[in-house]
Write an enzyme that holds these catalytic residues in place. Structure first.
Site, PDB file in Angstrom:
ATOM      1  N   HIS A  17       0.645  -1.360  -0.243  1.00 57.76           N
ATOM      2  CA  HIS A  17       0.014   0.031   0.053  1.00 57.76           C
ATOM      3  C   HIS A  17       0.948   1.498   0.100  1.00 57.76           C
ATOM      4  O   HIS A  17       2.042   1.170   0.168  1.00 57.76           O
ATOM      5  CB  HIS A  17      -1.038   0.135   1.175  1.00 57.76           C
ATOM      6  CG  HIS A  17      -0.375   0.575   2.455  1.00 57.76           C
ATOM      7  ND1 HIS A  17      -0.925   0.960   3.628  1.00 57.76           N
ATOM      8  CD2 HIS A  17       0.955   0.367   2.899  1.00 57.76           C
ATOM      9  CE1 HIS A  17      -0.124   0.937   4.492  1.00 57.76           C
ATOM     10  NE2 HIS A  17       0.956   0.818   4.243  1.00 57.76           N
ATOM     11  N   CYS A  36       5.871   6.357   4.394  1.00 57.15           N
ATOM     12  CA  CYS A  36       4.584   5.721   4.054  1.00 57.15           C
ATOM     13  C   CYS A  36       3.947   6.121   2.789  1.00 57.15           C
ATOM     14  O   CYS A  36       3.064   5.412   2.362  1.00 57.15           O
ATOM     15  CB  CYS A  36       3.485   5.373   5.061  1.00 57.15           C
ATOM     16  SG  CYS A  36       4.237   4.564   6.432  1.00 57.15           S
ATOM     17  N   HIS A  42       4.990   0.261  -0.731  1.00 52.30           N
ATOM     18  CA  HIS A  42       6.000  -0.559   0.365  1.00 52.30           C
ATOM     19  C   HIS A  42       5.102  -1.578   0.888  1.00 52.30           C
ATOM     20  O   HIS A  42       3.494  -1.629   0.892  1.00 52.30           O
ATOM     21  CB  HIS A  42       6.419   0.237   1.507  1.00 52.30           C
ATOM     22  CG  HIS A  42       5.192   0.810   2.277  1.00 52.30           C
ATOM     23  ND1 HIS A  42       4.682   1.933   1.886  1.00 52.30           N
ATOM     24  CD2 HIS A  42       4.994   0.481   3.671  1.00 52.30           C
ATOM     25  CE1 HIS A  42       3.752   2.351   3.028  1.00 52.30           C
ATOM     26  NE2 HIS A  42       3.806   1.313   4.155  1.00 52.30           N
ATOM     27  N   HIS A  44       3.712  -4.805   3.977  1.00 53.08           N
ATOM     28  CA  HIS A  44       3.687  -5.028   5.283  1.00 53.08           C
ATOM     29  C   HIS A  44       3.177  -6.724   5.446  1.00 53.08           C
ATOM     30  O   HIS A  44       2.438  -7.221   4.747  1.00 53.08           O
ATOM     31  CB  HIS A  44       2.366  -4.407   6.177  1.00 53.08           C
ATOM     32  CG  HIS A  44       2.928  -3.033   6.277  1.00 53.08           C
ATOM     33  ND1 HIS A  44       3.754  -2.483   7.199  1.00 53.08           N
ATOM     34  CD2 HIS A  44       2.496  -1.942   5.750  1.00 53.08           C
ATOM     35  CE1 HIS A  44       3.915  -1.150   7.016  1.00 53.08           C
ATOM     36  NE2 HIS A  44       2.897  -0.588   6.125  1.00 53.08           N
ATOM     37  N   ASP A  82      -4.095 -10.954   0.108  1.00 50.51           N
ATOM     38  CA  ASP A  82      -3.063 -11.465   0.188  1.00 50.51           C
ATOM     39  C   ASP A  82      -2.229 -11.290  -1.115  1.00 50.51           C
ATOM     40  O   ASP A  82      -2.850 -11.697  -2.314  1.00 50.51           O
ATOM     41  CB  ASP A  82      -2.933 -12.940   0.670  1.00 50.51           C
ATOM     42  CG  ASP A  82      -1.440 -13.442   1.038  1.00 50.51           C
ATOM     43  OD1 ASP A  82      -0.793 -12.865   1.479  1.00 50.51           O
ATOM     44  OD2 ASP A  82      -1.499 -14.742   0.641  1.00 50.51           O
ATOM     45  N   HIS A  83      -1.024 -10.616  -0.833  1.00 52.39           N
ATOM     46  CA  HIS A  83      -0.231 -10.471  -2.080  1.00 52.39           C
ATOM     47  C   HIS A  83      -0.803  -9.668  -2.985  1.00 52.39           C
ATOM     48  O   HIS A  83      -0.378  -9.587  -4.284  1.00 52.39           O
ATOM     49  CB  HIS A  83       0.219 -11.779  -3.056  1.00 52.39           C
ATOM     50  CG  HIS A  83       1.177 -12.556  -2.337  1.00 52.39           C
ATOM     51  ND1 HIS A  83       1.027 -13.336  -1.067  1.00 52.39           N
ATOM     52  CD2 HIS A  83       2.638 -12.743  -2.307  1.00 52.39           C
ATOM     53  CE1 HIS A  83       1.870 -13.996  -0.610  1.00 52.39           C
ATOM     54  NE2 HIS A  83       3.041 -13.636  -1.345  1.00 52.39           N
ATOM     55  N   GLU A 129      -0.266  -4.211  12.091  1.00 53.85           N
ATOM     56  CA  GLU A 129       0.390  -3.848  10.754  1.00 53.85           C
ATOM     57  C   GLU A 129       1.867  -4.126  10.841  1.00 53.85           C
ATOM     58  O   GLU A 129       2.544  -4.376   9.888  1.00 53.85           O
ATOM     59  CB  GLU A 129       0.391  -2.269  10.337  1.00 53.85           C
ATOM     60  CG  GLU A 129       0.858  -1.882   9.052  1.00 53.85           C
ATOM     61  CD  GLU A 129       0.561  -0.255   8.675  1.00 53.85           C
ATOM     62  OE1 GLU A 129      -0.245  -0.109   8.012  1.00 53.85           O
ATOM     63  OE2 GLU A 129       1.279   0.383   9.450  1.00 53.85           O
TER      64      GLU A 129
HETATM   65 NI    NI Z   1       2.647   1.164   5.437  1.00 50.27          NI
END
Ligand code: NI
Length: 141
Positions: A17, A36, A42, A44, A82-83, A129
């Site tokens: 995200h 961010c 990037h 998580h 996911d992914h 997160e």
């Molecule tokens: Ni983030």
């Protein structure tokens, strides 16, 4: 009075995200969101805890079969997230800032109805997160 118990299932997914407010310019986004807001995303490793409230069934002793809860989380959360890129790939996150706070509310909205089919109700969603940062949501206001 039937005794209520709370059962929790953990699930994990990873997703990309960025935090970006389209109403702000580059400088303001940088100032508020720091790294961010990186244009090229990037990721998580999220950890999700789903807590369901109910009474143990007289025949099974279960409030809800953990396998059923696990299947619901897979279908409604892990498969779509996911992914994936939370900003681009997830229809129910479109137009929303992909913060953990907003994500936890939207995850609640996805899970609430399917769980109601099991004589149980959703009680809490906890979303990590990072190891050190998590958000809880209990529904409602
Ligand atoms: Ni983030």
């Amino acid at each position: 009075m039937e005794k209520k118990v709370y059962i929790t299932r953990r699930a994990r997914f990873n997703a990309a995200h960025k935090l970006w407010n389209p109403r702000w310019d580059e400088q303001k986004n940088q100032e508020i969101f720091g790294k961010c807001s990186n244009h090229n995303w990037h990721g998580h490793n999220y950890e999700l805890h789903v807590t369901v409230k109910g009474s143990p069934n007289i025949d099974t002793g279960y409030c809800m079969d953990m396998k059923d809860l696990s299947d619901i989380i897979k279908e409604f959360i892990e498969e779509p997230l996911d992914h994936k890129n939370l900003n681009l790939d997830v229809p129910w996150m479109h137009g929303k800032l992909a913060s953990t706070e907003n994500l936890v509310i939207e995850i609640w909205n996805q899970l609430e109805d399917p769980i109601l089919n099991y004589d149980c109700e959703l009680h809490a969603i906890r979303l990590y997160e990072t190891e050190n940062n998590y958000v809880d949501y209990y529904g409602g206001q």
